[in-house]
Scaffold this motif. Structure first.
Motif, short mmCIF file in Angstrom:
data_model
loop_
_atom_site.label_atom_id
_atom_site.label_comp_id
_atom_site.label_asym_id
_atom_site.label_seq_id
_atom_site.Cartn_x
_atom_site.Cartn_y
_atom_site.Cartn_z
N LYS A 39 -2.55 -4.03 -2.98
CA LYS A 39 -3.76 -4.67 -3.14
C LYS A 39 -4.73 -4.01 -2.30
CE LYS A 39 -6.16 -8.87 -3.53
NZ LYS A 39 -6.06 -10.41 -3.40
N ASP A 40 -4.41 -3.89 -0.99
CA ASP A 40 -5.31 -3.38 0.02
C ASP A 40 -5.86 -1.89 -0.15
OD1 ASP A 40 -5.21 -5.63 1.58
OD2 ASP A 40 -3.64 -5.09 2.94
N LEU A 41 -4.81 -1.15 -0.75
CA LEU A 41 -5.22 0.31 -1.30
C LEU A 41 -6.38 0.23 -2.14
CD1 LEU A 41 -4.68 3.60 -1.00
CD2 LEU A 41 -2.95 2.89 -3.04
N PHE A 42 -6.22 -0.53 -3.23
CA PHE A 42 -7.14 -0.45 -4.33
C PHE A 42 -8.51 -1.18 -3.73
CE2 PHE A 42 -3.81 1.31 -6.76
CZ PHE A 42 -4.39 1.95 -7.48
N ALA A 43 -8.19 -2.33 -2.93
CA ALA A 43 -9.57 -2.89 -2.60
C ALA A 43 -10.59 -2.03 -1.80
CB ALA A 43 -9.02 -4.04 -1.54
N ASN A 44 -10.31 -0.88 -1.59
CA ASN A 44 -11.29 0.09 -1.14
C ASN A 44 -12.11 0.74 -2.08
OD1 ASN A 44 -10.25 0.38 1.76
ND2 ASN A 44 -8.39 1.51 0.90
N TYR A 45 -11.90 0.44 -3.15
CA TYR A 45 -12.60 0.85 -4.32
C TYR A 45 -13.37 -0.28 -5.11
CZ TYR A 45 -10.35 5.16 -3.47
OH TYR A 45 -9.69 6.36 -2.65
#
Length: 96
Positions: free
Chosen positions: A18-24
């Motif tokens: 989730k944290d990885l994709f939250a950057n986008y």
């Protein structure tokens, strides 16, 4: 948009994904798929993002990138195939 992520490190968590994709953009859910019997990660998961444009950008930028020590594959998730309503893999006993 629903996103399929594979080749994940077996130690990657739902929260890490989730944290990885939250950057986008806004992530509505992130789920690593686990084996039913062992509970161990199967090395893939799904991420849902609220905005399709943000999701497409995440797919474009994250596909082939390294995450948790592995080069991940990121693509738009395809719908699950329809299964036979018979519940027996489509094999019919009616002919015998």
């Amino acid at each position: 948009m629903n996103i399929f992520v594979s080749r994940l490190n077996f130690k990657t968590t739902d929260e890490g994904l989730k944290d990885l994709f939250a950057n986008y953009g806004e992530v509505t859910s992130a789920k690593i798929i686990n084996d039913r019997e062992s509970g161990r990660s199967r090395g893939f998961g799904f991420v849902e993002m609220a905005d399709d444009e943000e999701a497409k950008k995440a797919i474009d930028e994250l596909n082939g990138k390294e995450f948790d020590g592995r080069e991940i594959v990121v693509a738009e998730a395809r719908p699950r195939p329809e299964h036979s309503q018979r519940g027996n893999g489509g094999y019919s006993h009616d002919r015998y």
